[in-house]
Design a protein around this motif. Structure first.
Motif, PDB file in Angstrom:
ATOM      1  N   CYS A   1      30.143  48.871  45.677  1.00 48.20           N
ATOM      2  CA  CYS A   1      31.173  48.654  44.660  1.00 48.20           C
ATOM      3  C   CYS A   1      32.232  49.621  44.672  1.00 48.20           C
ATOM      4  N   ILE A   2      33.506  49.477  44.883  1.00 43.46           N
ATOM      5  CA  ILE A   2      34.436  50.467  44.689  1.00 43.46           C
ATOM      6  C   ILE A   2      35.671  50.007  44.118  1.00 43.46           C
ATOM      7  N   PRO A   3      36.390  50.989  43.710  1.00 44.70           N
ATOM      8  CA  PRO A   3      37.838  50.536  43.212  1.00 44.70           C
ATOM      9  C   PRO A   3      38.880  50.116  44.180  1.00 44.70           C
ATOM     10  N   SER A   4      39.733  49.311  43.909  1.00 47.35           N
ATOM     11  CA  SER A   4      40.745  49.016  45.093  1.00 47.35           C
ATOM     12  C   SER A   4      42.015  49.977  44.865  1.00 47.35           C
ATOM     13  N   LEU A  45      22.053  43.523  44.242  1.00 49.27           N
ATOM     14  CA  LEU A  45      22.546  44.214  43.299  1.00 49.27           C
ATOM     15  C   LEU A  45      23.239  45.450  43.653  1.00 49.27           C
ATOM     16  N   VAL A  46      24.194  45.595  42.570  1.00 51.32           N
ATOM     17  CA  VAL A  46      25.369  46.664  43.027  1.00 51.32           C
ATOM     18  C   VAL A  46      25.806  47.199  41.683  1.00 51.32           C
ATOM     19  N   GLU A  47      25.867  48.596  41.777  1.00 48.40           N
ATOM     20  CA  GLU A  47      26.291  49.463  40.571  1.00 48.40           C
ATOM     21  C   GLU A  47      27.758  49.954  40.936  1.00 48.40           C
ATOM     22  N   SER A  48      28.651  49.777  39.844  1.00 47.01           N
ATOM     23  CA  SER A  48      30.026  50.625  40.064  1.00 47.01           C
ATOM     24  C   SER A  48      29.977  51.887  39.262  1.00 47.01           C
ATOM     25  N   LEU A  49      29.921  53.052  40.161  1.00 49.97           N
ATOM     26  CA  LEU A  49      30.059  54.201  39.460  1.00 49.97           C
ATOM     27  C   LEU A  49      31.140  54.751  38.675  1.00 49.97           C
TER      28      LEU A  49
END
Length: 337
Positions: free
Chosen positions: A286-289, A226-230
């Protein structure tokens, strides 16, 4: 387009973020790599790693830039982003109280609710052991102690735990990914909150043939994260299938990504936008590229023998093997908000 990643070494400091430091003390050689799918050149500098993390102290996880080690039953949090002249912080936690029939030396991963365990009384550290034990504590409290939770559902015994900022709970997917269990230090400490996932009939696995689905079902290893994108306020479940080929001495990997809403509706997706999901022995991230905007909609996977970028829409994999990695963890605090 025939070249794959060349001489790729451990770091996301340049390819996903503008972070200026990562580890300290021991130098790890950098390299330059080319990603054919985007034409991007990734420059990886020399890194510094604490010698003790490569030797006698066993790392059991990493979260929010903190490395968690376990020695003689004591977990220590270590901040390895400090420069060598200042020295990293060390926060020893209380010794563990072992629950019956728990293998306390085997940990699946570590999760933290925030990045300030030394001065934030709301910060909670979670250690997920292989088996029925989940342990939580607040490091900043004066009488800090572990609250040991015995999980009764075997579907969570090998799960990876993550902290959900949206729900303010520690959550884990069941072994087959059909539902999610959540725990906290309040009402859901003894009885977890269970959320069943619903996959609409009109949204099957995209372009999945019966033959390919059977291959996934027969894979020797299936992991769920499970992973969340803040940044986008989205929650994803990543299904990681691995098939080993002893004769060829290689691994075949396949990723399926589901987007999950607050009501538990889950749909398979091949497009997570300008995001990257980082999977390693750390808590999933999860991070933005940001730096390489063309390297998006992808999974960055790191394990002891391999580093790879897998494009979610095509499952095309660009990798470096063999890849001798002493620290298969994504740690940099700069990767997080």
């Amino acid at each position: 387009m025939s070249h794959l990643l060349r001489r790729l070494r451990l770091s996301l400091r340049r390819n996903l973020t503008t972070s200026s430091r990562c580890f300290s003390y021991y130098y790890v050689r950098g390299a330059e790599s080319w990603v054919p799918v985007s034409g991007e050149t990734i420059s990886v500098p020399y890194l510094k790693v604490p010698m003790e993390l490569l030797k006698e102290i066993g790392i059991i996880g990493a979260s929010h830039g903190w490395v968690a080690t376990l020695k003689n039953g004591v977990v220590c949090l270590q901040d390895d982003l400090d420069l060598p002249d200042t020295g990293p912080k060390h926060i020893p936690l209380p010794p563990f109280v072992t629950l019956p029939h728990c293998q306390t030396q085997i940990v699946t991963n570590v999760s933290m609710s925030s990045s300030s365990p030394d001065d934030d009384e709301d910060c909670i550290v979670a250690v997920k052991f292989l088996g029925p034990q989940l342990s939580l504590c607040r490091p900043a409290q004066r009488d800090c102690k572990w609250s040991n939770i015995r999980i009764t559902d075997p579907s969570f015994f090998s799960s990876h735990v993550m902290y959900s900022k949206r729900d303010e709970t520690f959550s884990m997917p069941a072994s087959r990914g059909h539902y999610i269990g959540s725990w906290d230090l309040g009402r859901h400490m003894k009885e977890p909150k269970i959320q069943m996932l619903r996959l609409p009939d009109e949204a099957p696995i995209p372009e999945m043939t019966e033959k390919k689905w059977q291959r996934l079902e027969s894979c020797c290893t299936k992991q769920h994260y499970l992973v969340e994108s803040l940044h986008t306020d989205e929650t994803f479940m990543v299904k990681w299938y691995t098939e080993s080929h002893p004769i060829a001495n290689n691994l075949w990997d396949h990723f399926l990504v589901l987007k999950i809403d607050k009501e538990g509706n889950a749909v398979y997706t091949k497009d997570i936008g300008h995001l990257c999901i980082l999977l390693s022995m750390s808590e999933a991230i999860c991070i933005p590229s940001k730096s390489n905007r063309k390297v998006k909609n992808s999974v960055y996977m790191l394990r002891e023998q391999e580093f790879a970028i897998v494009m979610i829409d095509t499952n095309q994999k660009f990798c470096q093997r063999p890849f001798a990695c002493s620290l298969p963890y994504y740690i940099s605090k700069r990767l997080l908000i």
